[in-house]
Write an enzyme that holds these catalytic residues in place. Structure first.
Site, mmCIF file in Angstrom:
data_model
loop_
_atom_site.group_PDB
_atom_site.id
_atom_site.type_symbol
_atom_site.label_atom_id
_atom_site.label_comp_id
_atom_site.label_asym_id
_atom_site.label_seq_id
_atom_site.Cartn_x
_atom_site.Cartn_y
_atom_site.Cartn_z
ATOM 1 N N HIS A 191 9.884 -0.473 0.161
ATOM 2 C CA HIS A 191 9.595 0.122 1.474
ATOM 3 C C HIS A 191 10.500 1.321 1.735
ATOM 4 C CE1 HIS A 191 6.809 -2.962 2.579
ATOM 5 N NE2 HIS A 191 7.704 -3.935 2.672
ATOM 6 N N HIS A 227 12.023 -5.878 -2.911
ATOM 7 C CA HIS A 227 10.895 -5.712 -1.983
ATOM 8 C C HIS A 227 11.212 -4.658 -0.924
ATOM 9 C CE1 HIS A 227 7.342 -7.102 0.322
ATOM 10 N NE2 HIS A 227 8.080 -6.800 1.380
ATOM 11 N N GLU A 228 12.366 -4.796 -0.296
ATOM 12 C CA GLU A 228 12.736 -3.851 0.766
ATOM 13 C C GLU A 228 13.047 -2.469 0.201
ATOM 14 O OE1 GLU A 228 12.141 -4.667 3.672
ATOM 15 O OE2 GLU A 228 11.938 -6.820 3.375
#
Length: 361
Positions: free
Chosen positions: A25, A21-22
């Protein structure tokens, strides 16, 4: 020792999903020219850290309950005074660039889910868990009520079931209660009231129906067929999750089914114990959950920020600092309340409260 191994396995599984997920980003930020100052797995003090050539500090932190990327200029409003050297600041980028960086985390979670489903379908085939009763526990609740082997369970208390896991979760949440089971028997629909058994599990009562379901695996699919099948499966699961959340919100099912970080780590460890296919399937499910929930339009979540950017794009300017502040406070309260509630559910499910009461005084 086995419990410790399960906890470690659970932390690794949870860490992988958070990292992906990170990473979404992070990569989107680099693509759009935003400086990433910190990439952290976990919260709190850093246990170990290192800095890359781009100036990002990568770290593993003390509390392995999530993670984050810190973007230069994320905390400041787009209309804040420009400072020298902040051309790589998040708040100086266009609405489109900020939206891309924000949505990339959930997108990467969806991509991970699809990839894992492709691996499962091409290596192990499609597991086909049907809500058909394959076995009946002697003197169990289902047998006493008159359910038979071959009956297909379709509804619980008048509500359409979403999956085998849905049946198990709803039954477990209603120990000793009467539940109306809607079923299909030889093409004929029927319904029976079933008084669920009450058993002790993890120091607390859970309901049990006393049935075993038929599970089979189809033949492995070639990759070119596994890809569209994985996308379709991901789409269907998103729909099931949204329907389940709506049923909890409207009171059609118990909110005690909500799990928090502790419960997720515990279930991750259990999934790993059942083998590679089970572990991959659980990671896919967890990744899908994380991606979907982060898109909810709640301030503090990715979806909340996307809502702010949509308003900014429509209005031609950001929402006022006061409005955003109130919204973020409300979002923080909601997320904190959900975290506390789900953590209580987790601790109750693990029997912590039962143990405390048993040993108190």
């Amino acid at each position: 020792m086995h419990s410790l191994q399960s906890i470690i396995a659970g932390l690794v599984v949870f860490g992988i999903v958070v990292f992906i997920h990170e990473l979404g980003h992070y990569l989107a930020a680099r693509w759009r020219g935003v400086q990433v100052t910190v990439f952290s797995i976990g919260f709190g003090p850093a246990l170990t850290s290192w800095k890359d050539r781009a100036g990002t500090r990568w770290q593993i932190s003390l509390l392995p309950l999530g993670g984050y990327v810190k973007l230069h200029g994320f905390e400041n409003r787009p209309d804040a005074p420009r400072e020298e050297g902040d051309e790589n600041a998040f708040n100086r980028k266009s609405v489109l660039s900020r939206a891309i960086v924000t949505v990339a985390g959930p997108v990467f979670n969806f991509l991970l889910t699809i990839l894992l489903f492709v691996v499962l379908l091409s290596c192990f085939g499609r597991p086909e868990a049907r809500p058909d009763i394959g076995t009946l526990a002697p003197d169990g609740a289902a047998m006493k009520a008159g359910l038979q082997v071959g009956d297909e369970i379709q509804r619980l208390n008048g509500h359409h079931i979403l999956s085998i896991g849905d049946i198990q979760a709803q039954v477990a949440a209603h120990p000793g209660e009467v539940m109306k089971i809607g079923f299909l028997r030889k093409g004929q629909a029927g319904e029976l009231p079933v008084t669920l058994d009450r058993i002790q599990q993890g120091g607390h009562d859970v309901g049990r129906l006393g049935v075993g379901f038929a599970v089979s695996h189809s033949a492995p699919l070639p990759v070119y067929k596994a890809v569209p099948a994985a996308i379709g499966q991901t789409w269907d699961m998103c729909g099931n999750m949204l329907e389940g959340i709506w049923q909890i919100i409207t009171g059609q099912r118990s909110a005690r089914q909500l799990s928090g970080t502790i419960g997720i780590i515990h279930m991750s460890g259990q999934a790993v114990d059942y083998g590679v296919a089970s572990a991959l399937g659980f990671v896919a499910l967890l990744s899908l959950n994380l991606g979907l929930l982060n898109l909810f339009p709640v301030p503090m979540l990715d979806g909340g920020h996307l809502l702010f950017y949509a308003c900014e794009a429509i209005r031609g300017r950001p929402l006022s600092e006061r409005t955003q502040g109130y919204a973020l406070q409300a979002g923080l309260f909601l997320v904190a309340a959900l975290f506390i509630f789900s953590t209580v559910n987790d601790l109750r499910g693990l029997g912590v409260f039962h143990w405390l009461f048993a040993h108190g005084g």
